[in-house]
Design an enzyme around this catalytic site. Structure first.
Site, PDB file in Angstrom:
ATOM      1  N   GLY A   1      65.923  66.082  35.446  1.00 39.73           N
ATOM      2  CA  GLY A   1      65.496  66.570  34.138  1.00 39.73           C
ATOM      3  C   GLY A   1      65.336  65.483  33.085  1.00 39.73           C
ATOM      4  O   GLY A   1      64.950  65.769  31.960  1.00 39.73           O
ATOM      5  N   GLY A   3      63.480  62.537  33.448  1.00 35.36           N
ATOM      6  CA  GLY A   3      62.282  61.705  33.595  1.00 35.36           C
ATOM      7  C   GLY A   3      61.070  62.312  32.911  1.00 35.36           C
ATOM      8  O   GLY A   3      61.170  63.278  32.140  1.00 35.36           O
ATOM      9  N   LEU A   4      59.924  61.724  33.222  1.00 34.48           N
ATOM     10  CA  LEU A   4      58.660  62.116  32.591  1.00 34.48           C
ATOM     11  C   LEU A   4      58.329  63.590  32.839  1.00 34.48           C
ATOM     12  O   LEU A   4      58.032  64.343  31.910  1.00 34.48           O
ATOM     13  CB  LEU A   4      57.571  61.195  33.179  1.00 34.48           C
ATOM     14  CG  LEU A   4      56.145  61.326  32.736  1.00 34.48           C
ATOM     15  CD1 LEU A   4      56.022  61.171  31.234  1.00 34.48           C
ATOM     16  CD2 LEU A   4      55.296  60.261  33.438  1.00 34.48           C
ATOM     17  N   TYR A 126      58.077  52.809  49.058  1.00 33.97           N
ATOM     18  CA  TYR A 126      58.017  54.077  48.316  1.00 33.97           C
ATOM     19  C   TYR A 126      57.123  55.074  49.057  1.00 33.97           C
ATOM     20  O   TYR A 126      57.492  56.243  49.248  1.00 33.97           O
ATOM     21  CB  TYR A 126      57.464  53.805  46.918  1.00 33.97           C
ATOM     22  CG  TYR A 126      57.347  55.027  46.050  1.00 33.97           C
ATOM     23  CD1 TYR A 126      58.473  55.582  45.456  1.00 33.97           C
ATOM     24  CD2 TYR A 126      56.112  55.631  45.823  1.00 33.97           C
ATOM     25  CE1 TYR A 126      58.369  56.715  44.657  1.00 33.97           C
ATOM     26  CE2 TYR A 126      55.998  56.765  45.027  1.00 33.97           C
ATOM     27  CZ  TYR A 126      57.133  57.292  44.444  1.00 33.97           C
ATOM     28  OH  TYR A 126      57.029  58.419  43.658  1.00 33.97           O
ATOM     29  N   LYS A 130      58.147  58.799  50.667  1.00 36.37           N
ATOM     30  CA  LYS A 130      57.531  60.050  50.191  1.00 36.37           C
ATOM     31  C   LYS A 130      56.809  60.764  51.335  1.00 36.37           C
ATOM     32  O   LYS A 130      56.803  61.986  51.404  1.00 36.37           O
ATOM     33  CB  LYS A 130      56.559  59.759  49.041  1.00 36.37           C
ATOM     34  CG  LYS A 130      57.252  59.442  47.739  1.00 36.37           C
ATOM     35  CD  LYS A 130      57.884  60.702  47.139  1.00 36.37           C
ATOM     36  CE  LYS A 130      58.525  60.445  45.793  1.00 36.37           C
ATOM     37  NZ  LYS A 130      59.159  61.634  45.207  1.00 36.37           N
ATOM     38  N   ILE A 156      50.651  59.925  36.201  1.00 29.41           N
ATOM     39  CA  ILE A 156      51.085  60.832  35.126  1.00 29.41           C
ATOM     40  C   ILE A 156      51.368  60.005  33.865  1.00 29.41           C
ATOM     41  O   ILE A 156      51.807  58.856  33.959  1.00 29.41           O
ATOM     42  CB  ILE A 156      52.392  61.553  35.546  1.00 29.41           C
ATOM     43  CG1 ILE A 156      52.249  62.137  36.954  1.00 29.41           C
ATOM     44  CG2 ILE A 156      52.757  62.647  34.551  1.00 29.41           C
ATOM     45  CD1 ILE A 156      53.593  62.475  37.602  1.00 29.41           C
ATOM     46  N   HIS A 169      55.146  52.301  34.482  1.00 27.29           N
ATOM     47  CA  HIS A 169      53.773  52.530  34.924  1.00 27.29           C
ATOM     48  C   HIS A 169      52.802  51.979  33.871  1.00 27.29           C
ATOM     49  O   HIS A 169      53.211  51.604  32.768  1.00 27.29           O
ATOM     50  CB  HIS A 169      53.532  54.026  35.166  1.00 27.29           C
ATOM     51  CG  HIS A 169      54.125  54.493  36.452  1.00 27.29           C
ATOM     52  ND1 HIS A 169      55.306  55.193  36.517  1.00 27.29           N
ATOM     53  CD2 HIS A 169      53.712  54.345  37.734  1.00 27.29           C
ATOM     54  CE1 HIS A 169      55.591  55.463  37.784  1.00 27.29           C
ATOM     55  NE2 HIS A 169      54.646  54.952  38.551  1.00 27.29           N
ATOM     56  N   ARG A 198      41.873  54.687  38.126  1.00 31.12           N
ATOM     57  CA  ARG A 198      42.968  55.653  38.257  1.00 31.12           C
ATOM     58  C   ARG A 198      42.585  56.978  37.597  1.00 31.12           C
ATOM     59  O   ARG A 198      41.822  57.003  36.629  1.00 31.12           O
ATOM     60  CB  ARG A 198      44.248  55.140  37.565  1.00 31.12           C
ATOM     61  CG  ARG A 198      44.868  53.868  38.164  1.00 31.12           C
ATOM     62  CD  ARG A 198      45.508  54.103  39.512  1.00 31.12           C
ATOM     63  NE  ARG A 198      46.168  52.918  40.028  1.00 31.12           N
ATOM     64  CZ  ARG A 198      45.600  51.995  40.807  1.00 31.12           C
ATOM     65  NH1 ARG A 198      44.325  52.094  41.152  1.00 31.12           N
ATOM     66  NH2 ARG A 198      46.300  50.958  41.249  1.00 31.12           N
TER      67      ARG A 198
END
Ligand code: GDP
Length: 276
Positions: A1, A3-4, A126, A130, A156, A169, A198
């Protein structure tokens, strides 16, 4: 909860007042530790989980912390899904990313291509962790009929991002860079050539889509949560947009000593558009 995306869900949760939300954090539970995770699940007894927790960062963190990105995310994801299974959670929606698709791929990317070749070397650790989250979810579905699914957001941006110059990012890092450049009257340095492309989704739009994936999307198929292909922009145009917002347009330098990362990862959102 914290993070972004977690913060974005917090900001829209009142629209879903029939549900009680509990937002976790690293301080409340160390998901990398199995017994902590089990204890936390026993305390809060969740019915549904949006699994956003991840060791995450921008291109340069992925390049410098490859072992951590793989190892910690593997352990974290194994603990979350295992505890969700053991506590009979009704549904888990886990977050992958369009950056975990193969490097050599035909564009646009769609959901079926996830395992069709090696990821880009810059985020190898990473990306494989995932991809394994997709594998784990599938295995729980197959062996136990657990309703564990994965969604695949594109890049995001939004409030509560990580503004670290080294680990953030590209959007928050460039906002920070441009702010400092203007304040100190020096060039606004953008890492790489500016050529990569992107797609960016706003965190609150993604939060709505996460809630939709949890409450309304009743398939097991992975689904890309992205803006359209025509909304893809270059890092150069992004940097110019940020510099205009700061009124600091005349002093941008593209520093090609830094990596560009993957040139593009253009994702197709037609599966999403079938439903939304
Ligand atoms: P990615 O989409 O997974 O590669 O994640 P990022 O958000 O880190 O975006 C990386 C792209 O932005 C690369 O092409 C970088 O060269 C470029 N970029 C330019 N300046 C920066 C910066 O200060 N930080 C980051 N993370 N990327 C930057």
């Amino acid at each position: 909860g914290t993070g972004l995306v977690g913060n974005a869900i917090k900001s829209i949760k009142d629209k879903y007042s029939e549900h009680t939300f509990i937002f976790s954090s690293r301080l409340k539970c160390d998901l990398i530790n199995y017994s902590d995770t089990y204890k936390y699940f026993s305390e809060i007894k969740p019915d549904y989980i949006i699994h956003l927790a991840s060791i995450v960062g921008g291109l340069f963190k992925n390049m410098s912390h490859k072992v951590d990105m793989f190892d910690l995310n593997m352990r974290l994801n194994m603990n979350v899904l295992r505890c969700a299974h053991e506590h009979k959670v009704k549904k888990v929606v886990s977050c992958l990313s369009t950056c975990v698709f193969p490097d050599n791929v035909d564009y646009p990317i769609n959901e079926s291509m996830l395992h069709n070749g090696e990821p880009h070397d810059s985020n190898y650790g990473y990306a494989y962790s995932k991809r394994m989250l997709d594998v784990q979810s599938k295995l729980y579905r197959q062996q136990y009929n657990d309703n564990f699914i994965c969604v695949i957001p594109t890049n995001i941006y939004g409030e509560h991002d990580n503004y670290s110059l080294e680990n953030g990012h590209v959007i928050p890092a460039l906002i920070h860079q441009c702010y400092l450049a203007k304040k100190e009257n020096r060039p606004f340095i953008v890492k790489g050539s500016g050529e990569p492309l992107r797609q960016f989704i706003y965190s609150k739009d993604l939060a709505e889509l996460m809630m939709w994936s949890l409450l309304e999307y009743n398939k097991w198929d992975n689904i890309i949560l992205s803006v359209g292909e025509k909304d893809e922009i270059s890092i150069k145009d992004l940097a110019i947009t940020i510099s205009k917002a700061f009124d600091y347009e005349d002093n941008i330098i593209f520093d090609t000593q830094y990596s560009n990362g993957q040139h593009k990862k253009t994702a197709n959102n037609s599966l999403l558009l079938k439903y939304k």
